[in-house]
Design a protein around this motif. Structure first.
Motif, mmCIF file in Angstrom:
data_model
loop_
_atom_site.group_PDB
_atom_site.id
_atom_site.type_symbol
_atom_site.label_atom_id
_atom_site.label_comp_id
_atom_site.label_asym_id
_atom_site.label_seq_id
_atom_site.Cartn_x
_atom_site.Cartn_y
_atom_site.Cartn_z
ATOM 1 N N UNK A 186 -3.867 -1.142 9.889
ATOM 2 C CA UNK A 186 -2.596 -0.440 9.718
ATOM 3 C C UNK A 186 -2.053 -0.533 8.318
ATOM 4 N N UNK A 187 -2.780 -1.191 7.420
ATOM 5 C CA UNK A 187 -2.377 -1.285 6.017
ATOM 6 C C UNK A 187 -2.336 0.127 5.415
ATOM 7 N N UNK A 188 -1.433 0.391 4.455
ATOM 8 C CA UNK A 188 -1.387 1.720 3.813
ATOM 9 C C UNK A 188 -2.723 2.173 3.220
ATOM 10 N N UNK A 189 -3.598 1.230 2.881
ATOM 11 C CA UNK A 189 -4.898 1.596 2.316
ATOM 12 C C UNK A 189 -5.992 1.735 3.374
ATOM 13 N N UNK A 190 -5.656 1.503 4.638
ATOM 14 C CA UNK A 190 -6.653 1.628 5.703
ATOM 15 C C UNK A 190 -7.256 3.031 5.687
ATOM 16 N N UNK A 245 -2.271 -14.833 5.963
ATOM 17 C CA UNK A 245 -1.320 -14.106 5.119
ATOM 18 C C UNK A 245 -1.742 -12.645 4.988
ATOM 19 N N UNK A 246 -3.040 -12.404 4.793
ATOM 20 C CA UNK A 246 -3.544 -11.036 4.686
ATOM 21 C C UNK A 246 -3.308 -10.270 5.983
ATOM 22 N N UNK A 247 -3.484 -10.940 7.114
ATOM 23 C CA UNK A 247 -3.307 -10.290 8.417
ATOM 24 C C UNK A 247 -1.862 -9.895 8.680
#
Length: 312
Positions: A186-190, A245-247
């Motif tokens: 769901x990250x903007x870069x996904x 943290x990344x998650x």
């Protein structure tokens, strides 16, 4: 009584003679006991006499029917059995040590091998050599080398480029680890087909601590001309914590490829901006001139195999 006086009467007892003593106590007859230990009756009799003479005690009462233990013999028998048992165990353990089947090893692991190499290493050791006791020490490679020099570790695993060259440390290469960029689902870069330097600056990168020499080729492959331009936002030597943290944020994780693949559904890999770059080169390191135990040598061989089997 002085120590020198005590030493003059302390018995120097031969384990083999104690074995003969136990055989006679259990068989009750010289002929049967001599046969049990594969000696002639005359040689066996001399062995028992020599033991009694050395101890200064009569251990058996003799009769035409055989022998009976004296009170002193009963007292010695229990201790003799214990000594012979311990001696047999020592011989067995020494043989196992020669084969690397037994013993204790203390292994140090820096963050990257702890996350990528150690699971396979420990799994193989437990399956193949369950008698070996393994103690693990985690930390930066610099800290682990200090423990090596204090002889608190048998060996440690890490990338030697993280420490200054030293004549005190010997090493052998294990495996190469490649880097991967990861983000949360769901990250903007996904789903992005390409990632540029500007996107990396926008969200920041989380990584373990690295020297400038290690970071330079990684930064260059991502499109940053200088190491100081690399958009490091979080530096953390605990890869498990860094992954969390990344998650849970928009931070982009710079993780070992093995760890990223093991993230499964928790993480999504992003395309690397440039060509694939080596993240680390794992080595086993130990004190130069120190002879490693068979168990430690075995563990290093198993680590090499575990590295070869790691996911690519």
């Amino acid at each position: 009584m002085h120590a020198a006086q005590r030493a003059s009467w302390e018995p120097d007892v031969d384990i083999k003679r104690l074995t003969h003593f136990i055989a006679l106590a259990e068989e009750g007859r010289f002929a049967a006991a001599a046969k049990r230990v594969h000696l002639s009756q005359a040689a066996f009799s001399r062995s028992i006499q020599a033991l009694e003479s050395r101890l200064g005690l009569r251990l058996f009462d003799r009769s035409p029917r055989g022998v009976d233990l004296t009170a002193a013999g009963h007292a010695v028998l229990q201790r003799a059995r214990s000594l012979v048992f311990d001696s047999d165990c020592l011989v067995r353990d020494l043989e196992l040590l020669k084969q690397g089947e037994f013993g204790e090893i203390v292994i140090g692991a820096a963050p990257v091998p702890a996350a990528t190499l150690l699971p396979g290493l420990l799994t193989r050791l437990r399956h193949e050599r369950p008698q070996i006791v393994v103690r693990l020490r985690l930390g930066s490679l610099a800290q682990l080398v200090e423990q090596l020099e204090a002889q608190a570790l048998d060996f440690c695993i890490g990338d030697p480029r993280l420490i200054a060259p030293s004549d005190h440390v010997a090493m052998v290469a294990l495996n190469k680890v490649y880097g991967s960029l990861c983000c949360r689902h769901g990250h903007p870069l996904s789903g992005a087909s390409a990632i540029g330097a500007e996107a990396l600056r926008r969200y920041g990168i989380g990584a373990i601590s690295m020297t400038g020499a290690l970071l330079k080729p990684i930064a260059t492959s991502m499109g940053f001309a200088k190491v100081r331009d690399f958009p490091l936002a979080v530096e953390c030597d605990d890869l498990g914590l860094l992954t969390q943290v990344v998650m849970n944020t928009d931070l982009i994780g710079l993780l070992p490829e093995d760890a990223a693949l093991q993230g499964g559904k928790r993480l999504q890999q992003l395309p690397w901006p440039g060509s694939r770059v080596q993240f680390a080169h794992m080595h086993a390191l130990w004190l130069a001139g120190r002879t490693l135990s068979p168990a430690a040598l075995l563990a290093i061989d198993v680590a090499r195999l575990a590295g070869a089997d790691a996911p690519r």
